[in-house]
Design an enzyme around this catalytic site. Sequence first.
Site, short mmCIF file in Angstrom:
data_model
loop_
_atom_site.label_atom_id
_atom_site.label_comp_id
_atom_site.label_asym_id
_atom_site.label_seq_id
_atom_site.Cartn_x
_atom_site.Cartn_y
_atom_site.Cartn_z
N CYS A 133 0.29 -0.88 0.01
CA CYS A 133 0.47 -0.11 0.34
C CYS A 133 0.82 1.51 0.38
O CYS A 133 1.11 1.79 -1.27
CB CYS A 133 -0.99 0.05 1.34
SG CYS A 133 -2.20 -1.35 1.39
N ARG A 182 5.08 -8.37 -0.25
CA ARG A 182 5.19 -7.33 -0.87
C ARG A 182 5.70 -5.90 -0.65
O ARG A 182 5.89 -5.48 0.58
CB ARG A 182 3.85 -7.10 -1.20
CG ARG A 182 2.90 -7.76 -2.40
CD ARG A 182 1.44 -7.36 -3.29
NE ARG A 182 1.04 -6.96 -1.50
CZ ARG A 182 -0.33 -6.43 -1.82
NH1 ARG A 182 -1.07 -5.75 -2.09
NH2 ARG A 182 -1.25 -7.25 -0.02
C1 UGA Z 1 -0.97 1.14 5.82
C2 UGA Z 1 -1.90 1.96 5.95
O1 UGA Z 1 -1.66 2.33 8.02
C3 UGA Z 1 -3.23 1.41 6.94
O2 UGA Z 1 -4.50 2.54 7.63
C4 UGA Z 1 -4.14 1.22 5.23
O3 UGA Z 1 -5.43 1.09 5.07
C5 UGA Z 1 -3.24 -0.05 4.12
O4 UGA Z 1 -2.36 0.87 4.15
C6 UGA Z 1 -3.94 -0.05 2.72
O5 UGA Z 1 -3.81 1.18 1.88
O6 UGA Z 1 -4.74 -0.88 2.46
P1 UGA Z 1 -0.61 -2.00 5.82
O7 UGA Z 1 0.10 -1.79 4.39
O8 UGA Z 1 -1.56 -3.35 6.13
O9 UGA Z 1 -1.42 -0.32 6.44
O10 UGA Z 1 0.59 -1.48 7.09
P2 UGA Z 1 1.34 0.01 8.26
O11 UGA Z 1 0.68 -0.82 9.41
O12 UGA Z 1 0.25 1.44 7.93
O13 UGA Z 1 2.69 -0.61 7.92
C7 UGA Z 1 3.41 -0.01 7.02
C8 UGA Z 1 4.63 0.05 6.70
O14 UGA Z 1 5.52 1.04 7.39
C9 UGA Z 1 5.49 -1.26 7.33
O15 UGA Z 1 6.87 -2.01 6.06
C10 UGA Z 1 6.13 -0.67 8.72
O16 UGA Z 1 7.23 -1.67 9.46
C11 UGA Z 1 6.66 0.49 8.49
N1 UGA Z 1 5.84 1.28 9.87
C12 UGA Z 1 4.78 1.54 10.25
C13 UGA Z 1 7.59 1.94 9.58
O17 UGA Z 1 8.74 1.91 9.50
N2 UGA Z 1 8.03 3.18 11.13
C14 UGA Z 1 5.99 2.36 11.77
O18 UGA Z 1 6.31 4.23 13.32
C15 UGA Z 1 5.15 2.55 11.32
#
Ligand code: UGA
Length: 433
Positions: free
Chosen positions: A260, A330
Amino acid sequence: MLGTGYLGATHAVCMASLGFEVLGLDVDPTKIERLAAGEVPFYEPGLEALLRKTLSSGRLRFTTSYEEVAEFGDVHFLCVGTPQKENEYAADLDYVYAAVMSLAPLLTRPCVFAGKSTVPVGTAERITMRIHEAAPAGEAVEVVWNPEFLREGFAVDDTLHPDRLVFGVTSERGEQAMLDAYAPVISGGTPVVVTDLATAQLVKVAANAFLATKISFINAMAEVCEATHADVTKLSEALSHDTRIGGRFLHAGLGFGGGCLPKDIRAFMARAGELGVDQALTFLTEVDAINLRRRARMVDLARELLDDSLSNRRIAILGAAFKPNSDDIRDSPALDVATRLHQAGAEVAVYDPAAMDNARVRYPDLNYAGSTLEAAQGAHLVLLLTEWLEFREVDPAVLAEAVTSRNIIDGRNALDPDRWRHAGWTYRALGRP
Ligand code: UGA
């Protein structure tokens, strides 16, 4: 539900659990067979139990037939994927239009078509035109836009108790249809924002762009911390007490991946270019670049710890999923780093609690191990790249028995440096002294 991937399967199960009659459609018969048999084809805590419960209630069924769906649905939710196009920033809308054009000619009675897929702004308007042209019911098919914000790993809870609901509508009928469809969720106190189609489509990409920016902001601070021997975890903690900033998504480390955030910021930039407002989003190029630089930095740090040579050095890679509690690989930062190390001549051994099967298929050249200890066997360096609880709880004394050299890089700032150093490890992390 049109599409039973991450979003569609979760939404189907949750809507059925709220008491609606639900029919899930997918063009992949294997996926449909598995779901109908009570098996979720991806890792998502809590979803399989709820799938089985709703299947046995009789309120949830699956099909591959658009005819059946057209006959059945009062509300059609579009839940298909919009991946990044190959070699381009823009989103690939092939699945979206395939679903729209398969369903529309079969719509003979008034109904609602609610888009949930993440799309470039303007798509909902184009879909409306196509449906009104192709559907025998014509303008009696009401098109609304209802973006989805669920996170993998928390999909069920995010669907049943979302932070907000957004309804992009063009008429009172569309608004009422959404209020009815989400009545059980709204009665739990979820705020509702009703808006036009364009704003609703933008809310989704704006949210993901903001989250990506927050992560890259703190990772940019990590780069500065590295140059000044400062500690980004303390910096982030101090920032988090300012309620205007907040502490969530301010966790520095290897950066964001997944299906995403990376593709959404790129598709947003591509769409802004088409609209002639590319300058408004130029900063997202930097957000993307900061994010990718973390991966290169991880490889440099590994090389540094191994006396400037990666060739034939054994490296244990803990983590393959793009984040914990997921088997999704992904755009996984962990597997990107593993690949770069492998290509530089290192012998990597990758282990992940859930994503091994997916990783093996997509990255067949990497070596895999069956457990943390097996991956660490004989390693000159251990890299923690996805912060699964299982890795956070590893006993440094036990791991020390397996490795050749006690070197660890904590790519997610998930470990207690003192504990590892006391156990004789050379502990390094991104953005910490
Ligand atoms: C993300 C959004 O958070 C959701 O709100 C959205 O609905 C979704 O994309 C989507 O578009 O469908 P997601 O891809 O499940 O959700 O993952 P996240 O929890 O957002 O994490 C994304 C990435 O950021 C991960 O690789 C995580 O490790 C990283 N991350 C997250 C960090 O490096 N630091 C942080 O503080 C938080």
